[in-house]
Scaffold this motif. Sequence first.
Motif, PDB file in Angstrom:
ATOM      1  N   ALA A   1       0.759  -0.687  -0.195  1.00 57.41           N
ATOM      2  CA  ALA A   1      -0.344   0.186   0.142  1.00 57.41           C
ATOM      3  C   ALA A   1       0.653   1.418   0.018  1.00 57.41           C
ATOM      4  O   ALA A   1       0.145   2.521  -0.255  1.00 57.41           O
ATOM      5  CB  ALA A   1      -0.941  -0.094   1.310  1.00 57.41           C
ATOM      6  N   ASP A   2       2.060   1.079   0.162  1.00 59.73           N
ATOM      7  CA  ASP A   2       2.788   2.105   0.549  1.00 59.73           C
ATOM      8  C   ASP A   2       3.413   2.509  -0.985  1.00 59.73           C
ATOM      9  O   ASP A   2       4.307   3.076  -0.776  1.00 59.73           O
ATOM     10  CB  ASP A   2       4.109   2.009   1.436  1.00 59.73           C
ATOM     11  CG  ASP A   2       3.925   2.084   3.332  1.00 59.73           C
ATOM     12  OD1 ASP A   2       3.085   2.374   3.144  1.00 59.73           O
ATOM     13  OD2 ASP A   2       4.476   1.724   3.510  1.00 59.73           O
ATOM     14  N   MET A   3       3.489   1.926  -2.464  1.00 61.10           N
ATOM     15  CA  MET A   3       4.178   2.125  -3.448  1.00 61.10           C
ATOM     16  C   MET A   3       3.056   3.393  -4.132  1.00 61.10           C
ATOM     17  O   MET A   3       1.681   3.962  -3.855  1.00 61.10           O
ATOM     18  CB  MET A   3       3.851   0.764  -4.019  1.00 61.10           C
ATOM     19  CG  MET A   3       4.698  -0.347  -3.932  1.00 61.10           C
ATOM     20  SD  MET A   3       3.842  -1.510  -4.564  1.00 61.10           S
ATOM     21  CE  MET A   3       2.490  -1.707  -5.884  1.00 61.10           C
ATOM     22  N   SER A   4       3.916   3.893  -4.564  1.00 67.04           N
ATOM     23  CA  SER A   4       3.384   5.805  -5.193  1.00 67.04           C
ATOM     24  C   SER A   4       4.325   6.129  -6.163  1.00 67.04           C
ATOM     25  O   SER A   4       5.516   5.825  -5.789  1.00 67.04           O
ATOM     26  CB  SER A   4       3.179   6.514  -4.437  1.00 67.04           C
ATOM     27  OG  SER A   4       4.349   7.177  -3.495  1.00 67.04           O
ATOM     28  N   VAL A   5       4.186   7.052  -6.436  1.00 64.30           N
ATOM     29  CA  VAL A   5       4.792   7.255  -7.098  1.00 64.30           C
ATOM     30  C   VAL A   5       4.497   9.112  -7.560  1.00 64.30           C
ATOM     31  O   VAL A   5       3.414   9.532  -7.257  1.00 64.30           O
ATOM     32  CB  VAL A   5       4.531   7.485  -8.834  1.00 64.30           C
ATOM     33  CG1 VAL A   5       2.852   7.920  -9.524  1.00 64.30           C
ATOM     34  CG2 VAL A   5       5.273   8.104 -10.323  1.00 64.30           C
ATOM     35  N   ILE A   6       5.586  10.482  -7.751  1.00 66.04           N
ATOM     36  CA  ILE A   6       5.235  11.238  -7.861  1.00 66.04           C
ATOM     37  C   ILE A   6       5.831  11.878  -9.050  1.00 66.04           C
ATOM     38  O   ILE A   6       7.221  11.539  -9.275  1.00 66.04           O
ATOM     39  CB  ILE A   6       6.251  12.367  -6.386  1.00 66.04           C
ATOM     40  CG1 ILE A   6       5.748  11.861  -5.128  1.00 66.04           C
ATOM     41  CG2 ILE A   6       6.043  13.789  -6.617  1.00 66.04           C
ATOM     42  CD1 ILE A   6       6.760  12.818  -4.783  1.00 66.04           C
ATOM     43  N   TYR A   7       5.049  12.683  -9.708  1.00 65.47           N
ATOM     44  CA  TYR A   7       5.443  13.728 -11.121  1.00 65.47           C
ATOM     45  C   TYR A   7       6.053  14.558 -11.165  1.00 65.47           C
ATOM     46  O   TYR A   7       5.185  15.635 -10.944  1.00 65.47           O
ATOM     47  CB  TYR A   7       4.539  13.490 -12.325  1.00 65.47           C
ATOM     48  CG  TYR A   7       4.119  11.963 -12.179  1.00 65.47           C
ATOM     49  CD1 TYR A   7       5.110  11.119 -13.388  1.00 65.47           C
ATOM     50  CD2 TYR A   7       3.008  11.660 -12.403  1.00 65.47           C
ATOM     51  CE1 TYR A   7       4.241   9.797 -13.319  1.00 65.47           C
ATOM     52  CE2 TYR A   7       2.690  10.010 -11.951  1.00 65.47           C
ATOM     53  CZ  TYR A   7       3.601   9.095 -13.789  1.00 65.47           C
ATOM     54  OH  TYR A   7       2.618   8.221 -13.889  1.00 65.47           O
ATOM     55  N   ALA A   8       6.788  15.415 -11.137  1.00 67.39           N
ATOM     56  CA  ALA A   8       7.162  16.717 -11.028  1.00 67.39           C
ATOM     57  C   ALA A   8       7.151  17.126 -12.518  1.00 67.39           C
ATOM     58  O   ALA A   8       6.913  16.816 -13.391  1.00 67.39           O
ATOM     59  CB  ALA A   8       8.288  17.634 -10.665  1.00 67.39           C
TER      60      ALA A   8
ATOM     61  N   LEU B   1       0.523  13.865  -7.230  1.00 70.09           N
ATOM     62  CA  LEU B   1       0.855  12.407  -6.662  1.00 70.09           C
ATOM     63  C   LEU B   1       0.270  11.214  -6.581  1.00 70.09           C
ATOM     64  O   LEU B   1      -1.354  11.554  -6.306  1.00 70.09           O
ATOM     65  CB  LEU B   1       0.938  12.827  -4.953  1.00 70.09           C
ATOM     66  CG  LEU B   1       1.316  11.523  -3.843  1.00 70.09           C
ATOM     67  CD1 LEU B   1       2.629  11.040  -4.187  1.00 70.09           C
ATOM     68  CD2 LEU B   1       1.087  12.692  -2.713  1.00 70.09           C
ATOM     69  N   ASN B   2       0.359  10.013  -6.270  1.00 71.85           N
ATOM     70  CA  ASN B   2      -0.662   9.069  -6.863  1.00 71.85           C
ATOM     71  C   ASN B   2       0.150   7.630  -6.523  1.00 71.85           C
ATOM     72  O   ASN B   2       1.358   7.507  -6.622  1.00 71.85           O
ATOM     73  CB  ASN B   2      -0.681   8.775  -8.438  1.00 71.85           C
ATOM     74  CG  ASN B   2      -1.911   7.851  -8.592  1.00 71.85           C
ATOM     75  OD1 ASN B   2      -2.604   7.114  -8.021  1.00 71.85           O
ATOM     76  ND2 ASN B   2      -2.377   7.527  -9.968  1.00 71.85           N
ATOM     77  N   ALA B   3      -1.014   6.755  -5.690  1.00 75.75           N
ATOM     78  CA  ALA B   3      -0.129   5.947  -5.794  1.00 75.75           C
ATOM     79  C   ALA B   3      -0.200   4.679  -6.663  1.00 75.75           C
ATOM     80  O   ALA B   3      -0.819   5.304  -7.531  1.00 75.75           O
ATOM     81  CB  ALA B   3      -1.760   5.150  -4.753  1.00 75.75           C
TER      82      ALA B   3
END
Length: 104
Positions: free
Chosen positions: A56-63, A75-77
């Motif tokens: 559940a801690d998997m996430s991605v941030i796009y600048a 920000l999204n999981a």
Amino acid sequence: MTPLSVVMERLREKGYGRELIINKEGAYFEGQSTIYQPSSLTIVKVYRFEGESDPADMSVIYAIHADDGQVGYLLNAYGTYSDRDHPFYEDFIRNVQVDEQTDL
């Protein structure tokens, strides 16, 4: 691995502190009224985080950089908890060009 909170703080310090919100009309940076289409945005950096003990801690941030100079983040999981079932998210983000920069 650098924690998500540290990356978020670094992005904020570099001016990428506003979240990009995707909706039916397009996307906008929080606190702004301009609506962007994918062709007006560029992903300049992608940060992925994998939970060591909890998927559940998997996430991605796009600048993200807009063609009018505005910047922010999305920000999204990913995996089970992603926004991929959001009716507009997947089509929108797939159409944003990627031009990664090393200075973020």
